[in-house]
Motif scaffolding. Structure first.
Motif, PDB file in Angstrom:
ATOM      1  N   ARG A 127     -10.115   9.860  -4.176  1.00  0.00           N
ATOM      2  CA  ARG A 127      -9.976   9.761  -5.629  1.00  0.00           C
ATOM      3  C   ARG A 127      -8.522   9.606  -6.074  1.00  0.00           C
ATOM      4  O   ARG A 127      -8.248   9.466  -7.276  1.00  0.00           O
ATOM      5  N   ALA A 128      -7.589   9.641  -5.120  1.00  0.00           N
ATOM      6  CA  ALA A 128      -6.170   9.539  -5.480  1.00  0.00           C
ATOM      7  C   ALA A 128      -5.816   8.107  -5.890  1.00  0.00           C
ATOM      8  O   ALA A 128      -6.500   7.141  -5.523  1.00  0.00           O
ATOM      9  N   ASP A 129      -4.729   7.973  -6.645  1.00  0.00           N
ATOM     10  CA  ASP A 129      -4.233   6.669  -7.077  1.00  0.00           C
ATOM     11  C   ASP A 129      -3.512   6.000  -5.900  1.00  0.00           C
ATOM     12  O   ASP A 129      -2.509   6.533  -5.398  1.00  0.00           O
ATOM     13  N   PRO A 130      -3.983   4.842  -5.431  1.00  0.00           N
ATOM     14  CA  PRO A 130      -3.357   4.198  -4.271  1.00  0.00           C
ATOM     15  C   PRO A 130      -1.871   3.892  -4.477  1.00  0.00           C
ATOM     16  O   PRO A 130      -1.066   4.024  -3.540  1.00  0.00           O
ATOM     17  N   VAL A 131      -1.487   3.498  -5.686  1.00  0.00           N
ATOM     18  CA  VAL A 131      -0.080   3.166  -5.946  1.00  0.00           C
ATOM     19  C   VAL A 131       0.786   4.418  -5.849  1.00  0.00           C
ATOM     20  O   VAL A 131       1.888   4.399  -5.275  1.00  0.00           O
ATOM     21  N   MET A 132       0.279   5.535  -6.384  1.00  0.00           N
ATOM     22  CA  MET A 132       1.021   6.790  -6.284  1.00  0.00           C
ATOM     23  C   MET A 132       1.173   7.218  -4.823  1.00  0.00           C
ATOM     24  O   MET A 132       2.250   7.669  -4.400  1.00  0.00           O
ATOM     25  N   ILE A 133       0.131   7.051  -4.045  1.00  0.00           N
ATOM     26  CA  ILE A 133       0.184   7.395  -2.618  1.00  0.00           C
ATOM     27  C   ILE A 133       1.193   6.510  -1.899  1.00  0.00           C
ATOM     28  O   ILE A 133       1.964   6.974  -1.050  1.00  0.00           O
ATOM     29  N   ARG A 134       1.234   5.236  -2.276  1.00  0.00           N
ATOM     30  CA  ARG A 134       2.216   4.332  -1.660  1.00  0.00           C
ATOM     31  C   ARG A 134       3.633   4.775  -1.974  1.00  0.00           C
ATOM     32  O   ARG A 134       4.512   4.793  -1.102  1.00  0.00           O
ATOM     33  N   ASP A 135       3.872   5.161  -3.226  1.00  0.00           N
ATOM     34  CA  ASP A 135       5.217   5.565  -3.633  1.00  0.00           C
ATOM     35  C   ASP A 135       5.628   6.879  -2.981  1.00  0.00           C
ATOM     36  O   ASP A 135       6.800   7.066  -2.634  1.00  0.00           O
ATOM     37  N   ARG A 136       4.681   7.789  -2.814  1.00  0.00           N
ATOM     38  CA  ARG A 136       4.993   9.103  -2.230  1.00  0.00           C
ATOM     39  C   ARG A 136       5.043   9.064  -0.701  1.00  0.00           C
ATOM     40  O   ARG A 136       5.775   9.844  -0.090  1.00  0.00           O
ATOM     41  N   PHE A 137       4.253   8.163  -0.098  1.00  0.00           N
ATOM     42  CA  PHE A 137       4.141   8.157   1.367  1.00  0.00           C
ATOM     43  C   PHE A 137       4.525   6.783   1.935  1.00  0.00           C
ATOM     44  O   PHE A 137       5.672   6.553   2.250  1.00  0.00           O
ATOM     45  N   SER A 138       3.556   5.892   2.025  1.00  0.00           N
ATOM     46  CA  SER A 138       3.838   4.584   2.628  1.00  0.00           C
ATOM     47  C   SER A 138       2.702   3.633   2.292  1.00  0.00           C
ATOM     48  O   SER A 138       1.646   4.026   1.796  1.00  0.00           O
ATOM     49  N   VAL A 139       2.923   2.359   2.628  1.00  0.00           N
ATOM     50  CA  VAL A 139       1.881   1.354   2.455  1.00  0.00           C
ATOM     51  C   VAL A 139       0.692   1.662   3.359  1.00  0.00           C
ATOM     52  O   VAL A 139      -0.463   1.420   2.993  1.00  0.00           O
ATOM     53  N   VAL A 140       0.965   2.223   4.527  1.00  0.00           N
ATOM     54  CA  VAL A 140      -0.112   2.566   5.464  1.00  0.00           C
ATOM     55  C   VAL A 140      -1.069   3.573   4.834  1.00  0.00           C
ATOM     56  O   VAL A 140      -2.300   3.424   4.915  1.00  0.00           O
ATOM     57  N   MET A 141      -0.518   4.602   4.185  1.00  0.00           N
ATOM     58  CA  MET A 141      -1.379   5.592   3.540  1.00  0.00           C
ATOM     59  C   MET A 141      -2.126   4.982   2.363  1.00  0.00           C
ATOM     60  O   MET A 141      -3.284   5.335   2.084  1.00  0.00           O
ATOM     61  N   MET A 142      -1.494   4.074   1.638  1.00  0.00           N
ATOM     62  CA  MET A 142      -2.179   3.392   0.538  1.00  0.00           C
ATOM     63  C   MET A 142      -3.383   2.620   1.075  1.00  0.00           C
ATOM     64  O   MET A 142      -4.463   2.623   0.467  1.00  0.00           O
ATOM     65  N   ARG A 143      -3.215   1.978   2.218  1.00  0.00           N
ATOM     66  CA  ARG A 143      -4.336   1.256   2.816  1.00  0.00           C
ATOM     67  C   ARG A 143      -5.482   2.204   3.169  1.00  0.00           C
ATOM     68  O   ARG A 143      -6.656   1.865   3.014  1.00  0.00           O
ATOM     69  N   THR A 144      -5.134   3.389   3.652  1.00  0.00           N
ATOM     70  CA  THR A 144      -6.171   4.370   3.981  1.00  0.00           C
ATOM     71  C   THR A 144      -6.978   4.733   2.744  1.00  0.00           C
ATOM     72  O   THR A 144      -8.211   4.814   2.790  1.00  0.00           O
ATOM     73  N   VAL A 145      -6.296   4.961   1.631  1.00  0.00           N
ATOM     74  CA  VAL A 145      -6.992   5.302   0.385  1.00  0.00           C
ATOM     75  C   VAL A 145      -7.902   4.155  -0.041  1.00  0.00           C
ATOM     76  O   VAL A 145      -9.069   4.363  -0.415  1.00  0.00           O
ATOM     77  N   LEU A 146      -7.381   2.942  -0.004  1.00  0.00           N
ATOM     78  CA  LEU A 146      -8.190   1.782  -0.389  1.00  0.00           C
ATOM     79  C   LEU A 146      -9.391   1.618   0.529  1.00  0.00           C
ATOM     80  O   LEU A 146     -10.490   1.259   0.087  1.00  0.00           O
ATOM     81  N   GLU A 147      -9.189   1.870   1.820  1.00  0.00           N
ATOM     82  CA  GLU A 147     -10.312   1.790   2.766  1.00  0.00           C
ATOM     83  C   GLU A 147     -11.380   2.833   2.447  1.00  0.00           C
ATOM     84  O   GLU A 147     -12.576   2.554   2.528  1.00  0.00           O
ATOM     85  N   LEU A 148     -10.948   4.035   2.080  1.00  0.00           N
ATOM     86  CA  LEU A 148     -11.907   5.066   1.686  1.00  0.00           C
ATOM     87  C   LEU A 148     -12.675   4.662   0.432  1.00  0.00           C
ATOM     88  O   LEU A 148     -13.839   5.043   0.243  1.00  0.00           O
ATOM     89  N   GLN A 149     -12.036   3.877  -0.415  1.00  0.00           N
ATOM     90  CA  GLN A 149     -12.681   3.411  -1.641  1.00  0.00           C
ATOM     91  C   GLN A 149     -13.530   2.164  -1.410  1.00  0.00           C
ATOM     92  O   GLN A 149     -14.139   1.650  -2.353  1.00  0.00           O
ATOM     93  N   GLY A 150     -13.558   1.669  -0.162  1.00  0.00           N
ATOM     94  CA  GLY A 150     -14.422   0.543   0.165  1.00  0.00           C
ATOM     95  C   GLY A 150     -13.754  -0.802   0.217  1.00  0.00           C
ATOM     96  O   GLY A 150     -14.422  -1.826   0.406  1.00  0.00           O
ATOM     97  N   THR A 151     -12.420  -0.857   0.087  1.00  0.00           N
ATOM     98  CA  THR A 151     -11.684  -2.124   0.142  1.00  0.00           C
ATOM     99  C   THR A 151     -11.094  -2.313   1.537  1.00  0.00           C
ATOM    100  O   THR A 151     -10.222  -1.531   1.947  1.00  0.00           O
ATOM    101  N   PRO A 152     -11.524  -3.315   2.298  1.00  0.00           N
ATOM    102  CA  PRO A 152     -10.985  -3.517   3.656  1.00  0.00           C
ATOM    103  C   PRO A 152      -9.499  -3.868   3.613  1.00  0.00           C
ATOM    104  O   PRO A 152      -9.103  -4.809   2.941  1.00  0.00           O
ATOM    105  N   CYS A 153      -8.684  -3.088   4.327  1.00  0.00           N
ATOM    106  CA  CYS A 153      -7.229  -3.323   4.360  1.00  0.00           C
ATOM    107  C   CYS A 153      -6.673  -3.354   5.774  1.00  0.00           C
ATOM    108  O   CYS A 153      -5.519  -3.715   5.977  1.00  0.00           O
ATOM    109  N   ILE A 154      -7.464  -2.941   6.751  1.00  0.00           N
ATOM    110  CA  ILE A 154      -7.011  -2.916   8.142  1.00  0.00           C
ATOM    111  C   ILE A 154      -7.767  -4.006   8.883  1.00  0.00           C
ATOM    112  O   ILE A 154      -8.959  -3.859   9.156  1.00  0.00           O
ATOM    113  N   PRO A 155      -7.127  -5.132   9.177  1.00  0.00           N
ATOM    114  CA  PRO A 155      -7.840  -6.274   9.766  1.00  0.00           C
ATOM    115  C   PRO A 155      -8.254  -6.022  11.203  1.00  0.00           C
ATOM    116  O   PRO A 155      -7.705  -5.165  11.900  1.00  0.00           O
TER     117      PRO A 155
END
Length: 432
Positions: A218-246
Motif C-alpha cells: 500500500r506504500a507510495d512507489p515514488v516515496m519508496i524510490r526516494d527513500r530507498f532505491s529504484v529496486v525497492m520501487m519495483r518491488t512495490v509495483l510488483e506487489l501491486q501487480g505491475t511487472p517490473c522485473i523482466p
C-alpha cells in the motif's frame, strides 16, 4: 470481452521451486530416506545447509554445525549426508529440461528454482501447474511447488503459500484467490518474507511504519524510490501487480566469479597454498572461456578458521590485470601474488580467488604487442573441454597439475553415490 477471455491473453509468470532440493535429490535414489529426518552438510561436512521437514521438526536450525548434532544423531534417527554436487547438478538439469517443455520462456534462476512465462485462463493455468508438478515428480523423482501470478514477486509469494498450505496441493494461482483472502495473508506476513528484502532493510522499513507485506504493497512507489532505491520501487509495483522485473534468458552475465572452498585439512605452507591458487586460477580460466568472458581484476584471499582462537590471519591481495584476459597462466600468476602474505605455520582453513570487471571476449582487440599467446591458442577453452570429458583433476598447468599433496581438497565422508554421473556408481536394480 469476458474476464476469463481477458485473463487468457494476459501473460503470467509461474515460479517452480523444488522442495528441500538436496534432501529430495537424495531421496529420489534412496527411498529408504522418505519420512526420516535428513540433513545435507556443507563443504567439509561442516554444517546443515538443507533440512528435510522431519529434521526441521526436530528443531535443527539452518547452519547448525554437524559436530553439535552428531552426538544425538542416533537418538533422533538423523541421517547426515555430504553435499553430492554432481548428483544435484544433474537432477537440476533434468528438472529444468522438463520444465522447458511447458514454455519457451524459461529462466533458470538457481539450481532448484525457475520462472516460466505462461498464458491462459485461471483454470488452464492451475491445470498446467498441476501437470508440471506431477511430471517432475514422476519423471525426475523430486517434489516441487508452483506459484502462478502476474509478477515474479507475487509468483514467489504464491509458491511460498502453496508450500505452506496443504489445501493448495502444491499449486497456487494468485488471481484465483479472493482479494480479501490475499490481503489477509499479506497482512500476516512480515515484510522480511519478501524476495530481496534483508534484515537491515526490514529495520529501515519498520521505522517508517511498514511491518507487513500489505503495508509495503500500500506504500507510495515514488516515496519508496526516494527513500530507498529504484529496486525497492519495483518491488512495490510488483506487489501491486505491475511487472517490473523482466525474464532473463540466461544468468551468465555476472559481475564476478568466485572460486573458494574450505580445506579438509588446514594448509600451513606457502608451497601447498601455491598449488591451491594454481588450481583455482585454472578453474577461473576455464569458466571464463566457457561463457566467453574476460576479467580485468583478480583478488586472491585466504583465512584461518573462525574457531581457531590461537592464530588469526586473513591475507588478501587485489591484482589489476594488464588487459582483460582469460589466460590461465596470467590468472595463476596473479593469484600467486598472495603467497608472500602467507605466514608459514599458520593453519589456513580456506582460500580462494575472485575475478571481477568481466567483459565479453573480443570486445576490444589488444595491440599485437600485448597479445597473450595462451589466449590465442584457446588454452582456457581446452582445459574446460578436457575436464568435461575426462573429469576434474585430469589436466593441469604447472602446480595445478601436481597429483600429490591434495589432502586439502574437500572432505565428504558421508557422500552418497553419484548415481547419474559416474559409471561405477550407477544404481543397480534387481528383479526378484
Amino acid at each position: 470481452m469476458s474476464r476469463a477471455a481477458v485473463m487468457r491473453r494476459m501473460p503470467q509468470i509461474a515460479h517452480v521451486d523444488v522442495n528441500c532440493f538436496y534432501a529430495s535429490a537424495e531421496r529420489a535414489f534412496n527411498p529408504a530416506l522418505e519420512g526420516r529426518p535428513v540433513i545435507v552438510l556443507s563443504n567439509n561436512d561442516g554444517c546443515a545447509v538443507t533440512r528435510s521437514p522431519e529434521a526441521k521438526a526436530l528443531g535443527i536450525a539452518m547452519g547448525e554445525p554437524w559436530f553439535k548434532l552428531a552426538p544425538r544423531a542416533k537418538e533422533w534417527g538423523l541421517v547426515a549426508l555430504s553435499s553430492n554436487y554432481e548428483l544435484y547438478g544433474d537432477i537440476s538439469a533434468r528438472v529444468m529440461e522438463l520444465l522447458g517443455r511447458y514454455s519457451a520462456w524459461l529462466e533458470v534462476y538457481s539450481i532448484d528454482e525457475a520462472f516460466l512465462g505462461v498464458k491462459g485462463a485461471p483454470a488452464e493455468l492451475l491445470a498446467m501447474g498441476r501437470a508440471m508438478k506431477a511430471a517432475v515428480r514422476r519423471n525426475v523423482g523430486v517434489p516441487v511447488c508452483v506459484g502462478i501470478a502476474p509478477t515474479k514477486t507475487l509468483a514467489k509469494l504464491a509458491n511460498k503459500w502453496a508450500k505452506n498450505n496443504p489445501a493448495f496441493g502444491g499449486v497456487c494461482h494468485w488471481d484465483s484467490i479472493p482479494a480479501s483472502v490475499r490481503e489477509a495473508l499479506l497482512g500476516r506476513l512480515s515484510v522480511m518474507e519478501i524476495w530481496g528484502v534483508a534484515g537491515r532493510l526490514t529495520k529501515r522499513l519498520n521505522v517508517m511504519g511498514i511491518f507487513t507485506i500489505l503495508d509495503l504493497c500500500r506504500a507510495d512507489p515514488v516515496m519508496i524510490r526516494d527513500r530507498f532505491s529504484v529496486v525497492m520501487m519495483r518491488t512495490v509495483l510488483e506487489l501491486q501487480g505491475t511487472p517490473c522485473i523482466p525474464m532473463e534468458e540466461e544468468r551468465i552475465g555476472r559481475d564476478q566469479l568466485i572460486f573458494s572452498r574450505s580445506f579438509a585439512k588446514p594448509i600451513t605452507t606457502a608451497a601447498a597454498m601455491r598449488q591451491v591458487l594454481s588450481v583455482y586460477g585454472q578453474q577461473a580460466s576455464a569458466r571464463l572461456a566457457k561463457h566467453g568472458l574476460q576479467a580485468k581484476v583478480l583478488t586472491a584471499f585466504a583465512g584461518t578458521s573462525h574457531y581457531n582462537q590461537n592464530d588469526t590471519s586473513y591475507p588478501s591481495v587485489c591484482v589489476p590485470l594488464p588487459m582483460p584476459t582469460a589466460d590461465p597462466v596470467i590468472l595463476t600468476r596473479a593469484a600467486h601474488a598472495l603467497l608472500p602474505r602467507i605466514v608459514e605455520g599458520i593453519r589456513y582453513a580456506r582460500a580462494g580467488i575472485m575475478v571481477t570487471d568481466l567483459r565479453p571476449t573480443g570486445n576490444q582487440a589488444p595491440l599485437s604487442l600485448f597479445e597473450n599467446p595462451h589466449e590465442e591458442r584457446h588454452i582456457g577453452a581446452l582445459l574446460e573441454d578436457v575436464t568435461k570429458r575426462y573429469g576434474r583433476g585430469s589436466i593441469g598447468l604447472g602446480h595445478a597439475g601436481i597429483k600429490t599433496g591434495l589432502d586439502w581438497t574437500m572432505k565428504r565422508g558421508m557422500l552418497s553415490p553419484r548415481y547419474t554421473t559416474h559409471w561405477d556408481e550407477l544404481p543397480l536394480v534387481k528383479a526378484a
